[in-house]
Design an enzyme around this catalytic site. Structure first.
Site, PDB file in Angstrom:
ATOM      1  N   SER A  79     -14.119 -22.655   8.617  1.00  0.00           N
ATOM      2  CA  SER A  79     -13.899 -21.395   7.902  1.00  0.00           C
ATOM      3  C   SER A  79     -14.696 -20.242   8.493  1.00  0.00           C
ATOM      4  O   SER A  79     -14.810 -19.182   7.885  1.00  0.00           O
ATOM      5  CB  SER A  79     -14.281 -21.557   6.420  1.00  0.00           C
ATOM      6  OG  SER A  79     -13.406 -22.436   5.765  1.00  0.00           O
ATOM      7  N   GLY A  80     -15.282 -20.444   9.676  1.00  0.00           N
ATOM      8  CA  GLY A  80     -16.115 -19.422  10.276  1.00  0.00           C
ATOM      9  C   GLY A  80     -17.593 -19.750  10.173  1.00  0.00           C
ATOM     10  O   GLY A  80     -18.436 -18.857  10.275  1.00  0.00           O
ATOM     11  N   THR A  81     -17.914 -21.027  10.009  1.00  0.00           N
ATOM     12  CA  THR A  81     -19.299 -21.460   9.819  1.00  0.00           C
ATOM     13  C   THR A  81     -20.198 -21.037  10.974  1.00  0.00           C
ATOM     14  O   THR A  81     -21.304 -20.521  10.770  1.00  0.00           O
ATOM     15  CB  THR A  81     -19.363 -22.989   9.662  1.00  0.00           C
ATOM     16  OG1 THR A  81     -18.409 -23.413   8.693  1.00  0.00           O
ATOM     17  CG2 THR A  81     -20.753 -23.437   9.255  1.00  0.00           C
ATOM     18  N   TRP A  83     -19.908 -18.641  13.091  1.00  0.00           N
ATOM     19  CA  TRP A  83     -20.061 -17.183  13.085  1.00  0.00           C
ATOM     20  C   TRP A  83     -21.045 -16.751  11.997  1.00  0.00           C
ATOM     21  O   TRP A  83     -21.940 -15.936  12.231  1.00  0.00           O
ATOM     22  CB  TRP A  83     -18.692 -16.549  12.883  1.00  0.00           C
ATOM     23  CG  TRP A  83     -18.630 -15.067  13.078  1.00  0.00           C
ATOM     24  CD1 TRP A  83     -19.471 -14.284  13.813  1.00  0.00           C
ATOM     25  CD2 TRP A  83     -17.643 -14.194  12.546  1.00  0.00           C
ATOM     26  NE1 TRP A  83     -19.063 -12.972  13.769  1.00  0.00           N
ATOM     27  CE2 TRP A  83     -17.940 -12.895  12.999  1.00  0.00           C
ATOM     28  CE3 TRP A  83     -16.518 -14.380  11.732  1.00  0.00           C
ATOM     29  CZ2 TRP A  83     -17.166 -11.782  12.662  1.00  0.00           C
ATOM     30  CZ3 TRP A  83     -15.748 -13.287  11.400  1.00  0.00           C
ATOM     31  CH2 TRP A  83     -16.074 -11.993  11.864  1.00  0.00           C
ATOM     32  N   HIS A 144     -21.941 -28.455   4.473  1.00  0.00           N
ATOM     33  CA  HIS A 144     -20.544 -28.413   4.021  1.00  0.00           C
ATOM     34  C   HIS A 144     -20.407 -29.082   2.651  1.00  0.00           C
ATOM     35  O   HIS A 144     -19.282 -29.245   2.154  1.00  0.00           O
ATOM     36  CB  HIS A 144     -19.636 -29.164   5.004  1.00  0.00           C
ATOM     37  CG  HIS A 144     -19.341 -28.428   6.280  1.00  0.00           C
ATOM     38  ND1 HIS A 144     -19.036 -27.082   6.320  1.00  0.00           N
ATOM     39  CD2 HIS A 144     -19.276 -28.871   7.568  1.00  0.00           C
ATOM     40  CE1 HIS A 144     -18.805 -26.719   7.572  1.00  0.00           C
ATOM     41  NE2 HIS A 144     -18.933 -27.790   8.341  1.00  0.00           N
ATOM     42  N   ARG A 298     -12.494 -21.524  19.137  1.00  0.00           N
ATOM     43  CA  ARG A 298     -11.100 -21.612  19.566  1.00  0.00           C
ATOM     44  C   ARG A 298     -10.479 -20.217  19.630  1.00  0.00           C
ATOM     45  O   ARG A 298     -10.374 -19.630  20.688  1.00  0.00           O
ATOM     46  CB  ARG A 298     -10.293 -22.532  18.634  1.00  0.00           C
ATOM     47  CG  ARG A 298      -8.935 -22.932  19.215  1.00  0.00           C
ATOM     48  CD  ARG A 298      -8.216 -23.903  18.296  1.00  0.00           C
ATOM     49  NE  ARG A 298      -7.781 -23.285  17.062  1.00  0.00           N
ATOM     50  CZ  ARG A 298      -6.625 -22.622  16.921  1.00  0.00           C
ATOM     51  NH1 ARG A 298      -5.812 -22.515  17.939  1.00  0.00           N
ATOM     52  NH2 ARG A 298      -6.278 -22.089  15.765  1.00  0.00           N
TER      53      ARG A 298
END
Length: 332
Positions: A79-81, A83, A144, A298
């Site tokens: 989910s954008g962890t 970042w 998580h 990605r």
């Protein structure tokens, strides 16, 4: 050194590594499904984990002691962890490491190294629990874990929780690509259809996705001073605004001098997808458990699901999301 010809199995694929007696006794009592990467997933407290992860979950639940000044970055997988870890680390350490400095840790270390996972880094594959008590404040960790599985000290102290989620259609596609990158070549890739059916049934890493998100959404409404609920899409569409909100929430708002000096823009530039993904450490490095750093970079875009999902798949995921989340006031 392994013997010649011996296949070295990455730690994240190991299922027979040493686990505690508690874990050995628990596993046979849990529901089990075929995994996306590792052979099996086990359902613990309503959510799915690999064997190795489950050991880490149990260990951090038993031993992690949160401090009132801790900051915990929590997210659904993909989910954008990566970042968000970069953002948060840069914010908290900007007075020691200006974002434009040439010796910034993010230039030589992957964000997952700088902001370790409780259950995947700190409390896994260790002969004894680590001593984290002497780390300088504020301590910054990530996980998580669903809300129900957080160590009790997290919910019983005043530590801050920064929660990040993403449109489930993009989260699914990113998870599908990510897990296929980690699968052994001999196993081949998971088909999109097979992975989609599992995801919709809630059988995915730390899934069901919707229960994970909903629990944190509800808690953020009840305790807005403790839990900040963030969306990947907002980080992409209005990064300056969200970064300022994050800075205020974690207790280090930008000063007027920093605003005028362009510190906000410098952090966003340092932590941008293009910058991080092109660093040597993120092109060639690996986590201690064996995952290549490049697997965590990605595309980082909104709406990639349009390139993969059929009309029927889109309708099914939208219907599930409407049923599970929209009725509670949460929409993507």
């Amino acid at each position: 050194m392994p013997e010649a010809g011996c296949i070295v199995v990455p730690k994240y694929l190991e299922e027979n590594n040493e686990v505690s007696q508690e874990c050995k006794e628990l596993i046979p009592t849990l529901p089990k499904e075929k995994g996306w990467v590792a052979s099996h997933l086990h359902q613990y407290q309503g959510f799915w984990h690999t064997t190795r992860q489950l050991q880490g979950v149990l260990s951090c639940q038993s031993h992690f002691q949160a401090h009132d000044t801790d900051i915990l970055v929590v997210s659904t997988p993909k989910s954008g962890t990566t970042w968000l870890k970069a953002w948060t680390f840069s914010l908290l350490h900007r007075h020691k490491y200006h974002p434009s400095t040439q010796n910034h840790p993010l230039l030589t270390h992957n964000p997952h190294f700088l902001v370790p996972f409780l259950e995947l880094d700190l409390y896994i594959d260790k002969p004894s629990p680590p001593d984290l008590s002497s780390l300088p404040s504020p301590r910054l960790f990530s996980t998580h874990l669903p809300y129900v599985s957080l160590p009790k000290s997290v919910t019983q102290t005043s530590c801050k929780v920064v929660y990040l989620c993403r449109d489930p259609k993009d989260a699914f596609i990113s998870l599908w690509h990510f897990t296929n990158r980690l699968r052994p070549q001999t196993a081949g890739a998971n088909s999109l259809h097979e992975a989609f059916q599992k995801f919709c049934r809630g059988v995915s890493l730390y899934g069901p996705f919707w229960v994970h998100v909903l629990d944190y959404w509800r808690k953020s409404l009840e305790q807005p001073e403790k839990i900040m609920f963030m969306r990947f899409e907002e980080m992409k569409l209005k990064p300056e605004f969200v970064l300022r909100e994050l800075a205020t929430f974690v207790g280090c708002p930008f000063s007027r001098e920093e605003e005028e000096g362009g510190v906000v823009e410098e952090i966003l530039k340092l932590c941008s997808f293009d910058n991080l993904s092109n660093l040597e450490v993120n092109r060639d490095g690996k986590l201690s458990s064996g995952e290549a750093h490049r697997a965590f970079f990605r595309r980082g875009e909104i709406g990639d699901w349009k390139n993969h999902l059929t009309v029927d798949m889109i309708q099914e995921l939208n219907a599930i999301t409407e049923e599970k989340l929209a009725h509670h006031g949460l929409r993507f």
